[in-house]
Scaffold this motif. Structure first.
Motif, PDB file in Angstrom:
ATOM      1  N   THR A 151      64.758 -17.211  34.763  1.00 52.53           N
ATOM      2  CA  THR A 151      63.899 -16.665  33.719  1.00 52.53           C
ATOM      3  C   THR A 151      62.524 -17.239  34.004  1.00 52.53           C
ATOM      4  O   THR A 151      62.390 -18.435  34.274  1.00 52.53           O
ATOM      5  N   ALA A 152      61.516 -16.375  33.983  1.00 54.86           N
ATOM      6  CA  ALA A 152      60.162 -16.825  34.312  1.00 54.86           C
ATOM      7  C   ALA A 152      59.157 -16.130  33.405  1.00 54.86           C
ATOM      8  O   ALA A 152      59.442 -15.082  32.835  1.00 54.86           O
ATOM      9  N   ASP A 153      57.993 -16.737  33.296  1.00 50.60           N
ATOM     10  CA  ASP A 153      56.871 -16.113  32.609  1.00 50.60           C
ATOM     11  C   ASP A 153      56.000 -15.439  33.662  1.00 50.60           C
ATOM     12  O   ASP A 153      55.521 -16.098  34.587  1.00 50.60           O
ATOM     13  N   LEU A 154      55.812 -14.124  33.515  1.00 44.20           N
ATOM     14  CA  LEU A 154      54.963 -13.360  34.415  1.00 44.20           C
ATOM     15  C   LEU A 154      53.683 -12.990  33.675  1.00 44.20           C
ATOM     16  O   LEU A 154      53.742 -12.423  32.585  1.00 44.20           O
ATOM     17  N   THR A 155      52.542 -13.332  34.276  1.00 44.33           N
ATOM     18  CA  THR A 155      51.249 -13.008  33.687  1.00 44.33           C
ATOM     19  C   THR A 155      50.523 -12.017  34.584  1.00 44.33           C
ATOM     20  O   THR A 155      50.292 -12.289  35.764  1.00 44.33           O
ATOM     21  N   ILE A 156      50.205 -10.857  34.016  1.00 41.26           N
ATOM     22  CA  ILE A 156      49.431  -9.815  34.686  1.00 41.26           C
ATOM     23  C   ILE A 156      48.375  -9.350  33.688  1.00 41.26           C
ATOM     24  O   ILE A 156      48.690  -9.115  32.521  1.00 41.26           O
ATOM     25  N   LYS A 157      47.148  -9.223  34.142  1.00 39.07           N
ATOM     26  CA  LYS A 157      46.032  -8.784  33.290  1.00 39.07           C
ATOM     27  C   LYS A 157      45.915  -9.642  32.022  1.00 39.07           C
ATOM     28  O   LYS A 157      45.631  -9.138  30.946  1.00 39.07           O
ATOM     29  N   GLY A 158      46.194 -10.936  32.160  1.00 41.16           N
ATOM     30  CA  GLY A 158      46.042 -11.856  31.045  1.00 41.16           C
ATOM     31  C   GLY A 158      47.158 -11.795  30.018  1.00 41.16           C
ATOM     32  O   GLY A 158      47.119 -12.505  29.012  1.00 41.16           O
ATOM     33  N   LYS A 159      48.167 -10.970  30.242  1.00 40.11           N
ATOM     34  CA  LYS A 159      49.289 -10.853  29.311  1.00 40.11           C
ATOM     35  C   LYS A 159      50.525 -11.478  29.947  1.00 40.11           C
ATOM     36  O   LYS A 159      50.833 -11.204  31.105  1.00 40.11           O
ATOM     37  N   THR A 160      51.238 -12.297  29.169  1.00 38.87           N
ATOM     38  CA  THR A 160      52.409 -13.018  29.675  1.00 38.87           C
ATOM     39  C   THR A 160      53.666 -12.533  28.973  1.00 38.87           C
ATOM     40  O   THR A 160      53.713 -12.454  27.743  1.00 38.87           O
ATOM     41  N   ALA A 173      47.594 -12.828  39.446  1.00 37.26           N
ATOM     42  CA  ALA A 173      48.742 -12.763  38.547  1.00 37.26           C
ATOM     43  C   ALA A 173      49.517 -14.054  38.781  1.00 37.26           C
ATOM     44  O   ALA A 173      49.323 -14.730  39.805  1.00 37.26           O
ATOM     45  N   LYS A 174      50.375 -14.416  37.837  1.00 37.46           N
ATOM     46  CA  LYS A 174      51.077 -15.691  37.962  1.00 37.46           C
ATOM     47  C   LYS A 174      52.527 -15.540  37.519  1.00 37.46           C
ATOM     48  O   LYS A 174      52.831 -14.807  36.581  1.00 37.46           O
ATOM     49  N   LEU A 175      53.412 -16.235  38.223  1.00 34.41           N
ATOM     50  CA  LEU A 175      54.827 -16.286  37.883  1.00 34.41           C
ATOM     51  C   LEU A 175      55.243 -17.751  37.817  1.00 34.41           C
ATOM     52  O   LEU A 175      55.074 -18.485  38.796  1.00 34.41           O
ATOM     53  N   VAL A 176      55.767 -18.176  36.658  1.00 33.01           N
ATOM     54  CA  VAL A 176      56.186 -19.569  36.469  1.00 33.01           C
ATOM     55  C   VAL A 176      57.632 -19.575  35.981  1.00 33.01           C
ATOM     56  O   VAL A 176      57.948 -19.010  34.929  1.00 33.01           O
ATOM     57  N   PHE A 177      58.522 -20.203  36.757  1.00 36.57           N
ATOM     58  CA  PHE A 177      59.924 -20.307  36.362  1.00 36.57           C
ATOM     59  C   PHE A 177      60.024 -21.167  35.101  1.00 36.57           C
ATOM     60  O   PHE A 177      59.430 -22.240  35.031  1.00 36.57           O
ATOM     61  N   THR A 178      60.789 -20.694  34.114  1.00 38.86           N
ATOM     62  CA  THR A 178      61.010 -21.472  32.892  1.00 38.86           C
ATOM     63  C   THR A 178      62.456 -21.941  32.772  1.00 38.86           C
ATOM     64  O   THR A 178      62.740 -22.903  32.085  1.00 38.86           O
ATOM     65  N   LYS A 179      63.369 -21.237  33.473  1.00 38.05           N
ATOM     66  CA  LYS A 179      64.785 -21.623  33.438  1.00 38.05           C
ATOM     67  C   LYS A 179      65.437 -21.182  34.738  1.00 38.05           C
ATOM     68  O   LYS A 179      65.240 -20.044  35.185  1.00 38.05           O
TER      69      LYS A 179
END
Length: 192
Positions: A128-137, A110-116
């Motif tokens: 605020t971040a984009d969290l991706t789990i099971k290919g869904k963000t 899974a991935k977490l990327v800060f966007t703000k």
């Protein structure tokens, strides 16, 4: 006409140079994965379960002493309960790794990327971040506190946004005491 083109070229060069060197002061600090923790807690009608999942890699970005970004990869194959032992722990761990929940064979990370990142106080930030789990963000919001070479954060995740539907009353009727709530908690203690 030549003068206009020349002026535009100079403006473009200055703008490009400014953008190229704008983030020169940003320092990316790697998270020490062996001494950092991510604890999860999921809730059901009849109680709760909690456990851990390992950070595969991660970093926090700083401009001076101000947090400006972050990025993490979570090793979903390590998800496991810490509140059970023996056979029951094995069953829950296996179920969490199955397609009913996180499908780790197909989606091992899974991935977490800060966007703000917005400063909220001396050591506190709203992220605020984009969290991706099971290919869904999907976007998530949370607060993070930074003290020296440590950071802590807690966030709530709505699992149904990531196609984790098992036991969810949002998708299934008549679950009664078998229902599992859609939101689960993540609490992180990071060292870098």
């Amino acid at each position: 006409m030549k003068k206009t083109i020349k002026n535009l070229a100079v403006v473009a060069l200055v703008a490009f140079t400014s953008f190229a060197f704008a983030n020169n002061d940003v320092e990316k600090k790697a998270v020490k994965v062996e001494s950092s923790t991510v604890v999860w807690k999921g809730y059901k009608v009849t109680g709760s379960h909690e456990g851990t999942v390992a950070i595969e890699s991660g970093s926090l970005s700083f401009d001076g002493d101000k947090l400006v970004g972050g990025e993490f990869v979570i090793d979903m194959t390590t998800i496991g309960a810490t509140d059970l032992e023996g056979e029951y722990k094995g069953k829950l761990d296996g179920h969490l790794k199955s397609d009913d929940f996180f499908g780790v064979e197909k989606f091992p990370t899974a991935k977490l990327v800060f966007t703000k990142v917005k400063a909220k106080g001396k050591n506190s930030y709203e992220v605020t971040a984009d969290l991706t789990i099971k290919g869904k963000t999907n976007p998530v919001n949370f607060e993070i506190s930074v003290y020296g070479n440590k950071a802590t954060a807690a966030l709530k995740v709505d699992r149904t946004k990531y196609d984790v539907r098992y036991g969810s009353t949002s998708f299934f009727d008549d679950l009664k005491d078998k229902a599992i709530y859609d939101e689960f908690d993540l609490v992180t203690d990071l060292q870098f």
